[in-house]
Design an enzyme around this catalytic site. Structure first.
Site, PDB file in Angstrom:
ATOM      1  N   ASP A 143       5.996   3.385  -2.868  1.00 21.79           N
ATOM      2  CA  ASP A 143       5.957   3.877  -4.269  1.00 21.79           C
ATOM      3  C   ASP A 143       5.247   2.689  -5.190  1.00 21.79           C
ATOM      4  O   ASP A 143       5.404   1.558  -5.041  1.00 21.79           O
ATOM      5  CB  ASP A 143       7.353   3.726  -4.652  1.00 21.79           C
ATOM      6  CG  ASP A 143       7.755   4.112  -5.975  1.00 21.79           C
ATOM      7  OD1 ASP A 143       7.598   5.264  -6.585  1.00 21.79           O
ATOM      8  OD2 ASP A 143       8.132   3.224  -6.914  1.00 21.79           O
TER       9      ASP A 143
ATOM     10  N   GLU B  84       1.078   5.634  -2.690  1.00 18.31           N
ATOM     11  CA  GLU B  84       1.425   6.017  -4.048  1.00 18.31           C
ATOM     12  C   GLU B  84       0.353   5.367  -4.964  1.00 18.31           C
ATOM     13  O   GLU B  84       0.697   4.302  -5.142  1.00 18.31           O
ATOM     14  CB  GLU B  84       2.688   6.241  -4.468  1.00 18.31           C
ATOM     15  CG  GLU B  84       2.365   6.956  -5.770  1.00 18.31           C
ATOM     16  CD  GLU B  84       3.889   7.093  -6.878  1.00 18.31           C
ATOM     17  OE1 GLU B  84       4.478   8.035  -7.293  1.00 18.31           O
ATOM     18  OE2 GLU B  84       4.711   5.983  -6.659  1.00 18.31           O
TER      19      GLU B  84
END
Length: 711
Positions: A351, A387
């Site tokens: 993330d 990401e």
């Protein structure tokens, strides 16, 4: 708290960090560079606390061994030191702190003023809050298990064969009638045959689990009566989230998680974890003191150099872990290795990954984080997905991560959405996205599978909502609909929201098939969002991070069986056709001995290859992609060239039918229609063989034509 019983704390060892049982006692070790003293806090079954001072400190690691303490023991720490927020120091022994290396966590976070290291009405007060937080915070659990893996090991599915299914552990089975009630919403539920068989029937090869590291809800959500559903608010990097365990929080969640992994592996499905190492649940200066903030605030977090009472926030979540510091980087790497070696997971999706690679303010492709990951003999061998954006300066880094990283390709998402929503963007960018995004990934030696292709993800509209709503409907989140993306690149097919209009409903269903068909036929690694294949809706909420309700859970009573069959049909074709999942980028060169065909060619509706003018025509909405199976640049295990059938794929985003001139010899002697999004399941009702002559392609449609050649 009661007086500490007569327990001898032996020196123990500074390694390994965390709590480790040796058969007769447990060694505890905690890193804190600035602490003056550390108390180990042990809790009886009734919650009574006993404090033991750790008197040994080696290389900034406080440690001690306590005999007679074993698995199941609840524990935490109280760390003594200066409370000087203006200097970045927030030590406060009134706050019970979770061991960052705890392998299991027991208890819920309860909203209480005692959670905060500062007085709630004076964030910058130089005087700490003196209320005891122990009754309101989770505790670590000493864990030791000898799980019977029985030869289980990582699957190592090749990237070119991988199909990812992004799924929430709880939401997957909370409403599944085939899963026993006591297992719904748990790791055991995800491993239940009723759900695993669904994955297998689709042709999925990997699940990407939304965060399963132990997490808590933000105070601002608890104040509104909501909770953090997605889990991007990590408290512990080693412990499986106890809320997803049917076994409770006594440490049984570790065994249950391993059992889930073992069952998925047995079904041929890899397990990838969505991990949040960029920030923690402690938030900014107004947030609670739960673990790292009280252990060594300036040692774990990036504090603002100009004002150390504040944090450098590249995440939008209040704080950023300082991975530049060796102990913090070690925490991250120890966690990753643990999940691979002890929990047998097959990869990670990071993330807000740029936040981990900011040496100073800027993203750095040569950061120490990348160096350590790439040389690690364990972590470097599993699937690594970034990401590739955060909220810091230059935060959008799609295409800029170094090998061997793969990336969520937001350019793919945006282009495909634009094309099918009717935006006049032409086909030039679409051609790159369909063939693995060579413009993003080829220059540094990466392959097409560096592109994780997706149209939807957990964050945003579901696929059904993307074709149903122009505007988000996030009022239930309690933020007056200010949260969530406002520019969704979707199209509601002319009517906002759900409707009984038969024509609009039919168009929406076809648009869903067009988007899914494009995704599953593109070179690269496709990622499906759980429920999109079922026709799931969130009723227009495109930021359901705090909706732990039926709004977010998969609704197995309203399954679109035809759509599910469509996904399975297209994935079966992809699986059978190596030319659709190339391991190398196309060259566009003529193939020797074929009479002039190319490994990749692009056609206009008139049957001619696209011209330079066509490529820059923003009004062009139809493109034919010819893939010659004789031009695959790959070899099998015996070194033989891989040869496959050839296909001509048409994507037509225009509303009206278009007449196609299908290319004749040497491209083909005929064609067989094997996929058409005009049909609910994608499969033509009968074998449809067409000659290289004019045919009508319906409006808003994807065709896959298998090339036929005379012997």
């Amino acid at each position: 708290m009661t007086a500490s019983p007569a327990v001898e704390v032996l020196p123990g060892s500074p390694t390994p960090l965390g709590a480790h049982w040796d058969g007769t006692g447990t060694n505890f070790a905690l890193w804190s560079a600035g602490a003056h003293a550390v108390d180990l806090c042990l809790f009886d079954a009734d919650g009574t606390e006993h404090r033991h001072r750790l008197t040994e400190s080696t290389h900034q690691i406080w440690h001690g061994r306590v005999g007679g303490i074993g698995p199941g023991q609840r524990y935490g720490y109280r760390v003594h030191g200066p409370y000087e927020p203006s200097a970045g120091q927030r030590y406060n022994p009134a706050k019970l702190l979770l061991d960052p290396y705890a392998r299991a966590v027991d208890g819920e976070l309860r909203l209480d003023p005692a959670l905060f290291g500062h007085p709630v009405d004076a964030v910058d007060s130089p005087v700490p809050d003196g209320q005891d937080s122990a009754p309101s915070v989770p505790r670590g659990v000493v864990v030791h298990d000898t799980f019977p893996w029985d030869g289980d090991r990582a699957l190592r599915t090749s990237w070119s064969d991988t199909v990812i299914y992004e799924v929430h552990v709880k939401g997957a089975t909370m409403r599944h009638p085939g899963v026993p009630a006591q297992l719904r919403g748990t790791y055991a539920g995800l491993a239940h045959p009723a759900f695993v068989e669904h994955l297998q029937s689709l042709g999925v090869t990997a699940v990407e689990l939304l965060p399963v590291h132990s997490f808590v809800s933000e105070p601002h959500l608890l104040r509104r009566g909501l909770t953090n559903y997605w889990g991007y608010n990590t408290l512990g990097f080693f412990a499986p989230h106890a809320g997803y365990s049917a076994s409770g929080s006594s440490g049984g969640q570790v065994t249950e998680f391993k059992t889930m992994v073992k069952a998925l592996h047995a079904a041929g499905i890899e397990v990838i974890l969505d991990v949040v190492y960029n920030h923690t649940a402690e938030g900014d200066q107004t947030g609670p003191t739960l673990s790292l903030k009280g252990i060594d605030n300036a040692g774990y977090y990036r504090v603002d150099g100009a004002n150390p009472a504040r944090y450098t926030d590249f995440t939008g979540c209040g704080n950023t872990l300082d991975v530049r510091r060796s102990p913090v980087l070690a925490l991250l790497m120890d966690s990753l290795r643990y999940w691979v070696t002890e929990m047998h997971v097959d990869g990670f999706r990071f993330d807000l990954a740029p936040a981990l690679a900011r040496s100073t303010e800027d993203f750095d492709r040569f950061s120490g984080f990348f160096d350590v990951v790439h040389q690690d003999p364990v972590v470097s061998q599993v699937k690594l997905i970034a990401e590739p954006w955060d909220v810091g300066p230059g935060g959008y880094q799609v295409g800029n991560f170094p090998p061997p990283w793969t990336e969520w390709n937001a350019a793919y998402r945006d282009t495909v959405r634009d094309v099918w929503s009717g935006a006049h963007v032409g086909v030039r960018d679409l051609a790159y996205r369909l063939t693995g995004s060579s413009d993003l990934y080829r220059s540094d030696g990466r392959r097409p599978f560096a592109s994780i292709n997706f149209v939807t993800a957990h964050d945003g509209f579901t696929l059904r909502d993307l074709v149903t709503y122009q505007d988000k409907r996030n009022e239930a989140n309690g933020e007056e609909n200010r949260d969530g993306e406002s520019h969704n690149r979707g199209w509601n097919c002319g009517v906002e929201g759900e409707t009984d209009d038969v024509a609009v409903t039919a168009l929406r269903r076809r648009q869903v098939r067009n988007l899914l068909g494009t995704l599953l036929l593109s070179t690269g690694v496709p990622m499906l969002t759980a429920g999109d294949e079922l026709g799931r809706t969130q009723r227009g909420n495109n930021n359901a991070y705090c909706q732990d309700t039926e709004l977010s859970w998969l609704d197995w009573s309203q399954v679109d069986e035809e759509l599910r069959a469509f996904v399975a049909h297209v994935l079966a074709l992809r699986r059978s056709a190596p030319v659709l999942r190339q391991e190398a980028f196309f060259e566009g060169h003529e193939l020797p001995g074929t009479g002039g065909t190319r490994d990749l060619a692009w056609f206009a509706p008139d049957g001619k290859q696209l011209t330079t003018t066509d490529w820059f025509d923003t009004g062009l909405q139809t493109i034919g992609m010819y893939l010659d199976g004789r031009g695959i640049r790959a070899r099998d295990a015996l070194g033989r060239p891989v040869v496959d059938d050839s296909y001509l794929i048409w994507l037509h985003a225009g509303a009206e039918p278009v007449t196609l001139e299908l290319p004749a010899a040497p491209w083909a002697d005929g064609y067989e229609l094997v996929v058409s999004t005009e049909y609910a399941t994608g499969a033509p009702p009968a074998t449809a063989v067409v000659a290289p002559s004019p045919v009508e392609l319906p409006g808003r449609c994807v065709w896959v034509l298998k090339v036929l050649r005379r012997p």
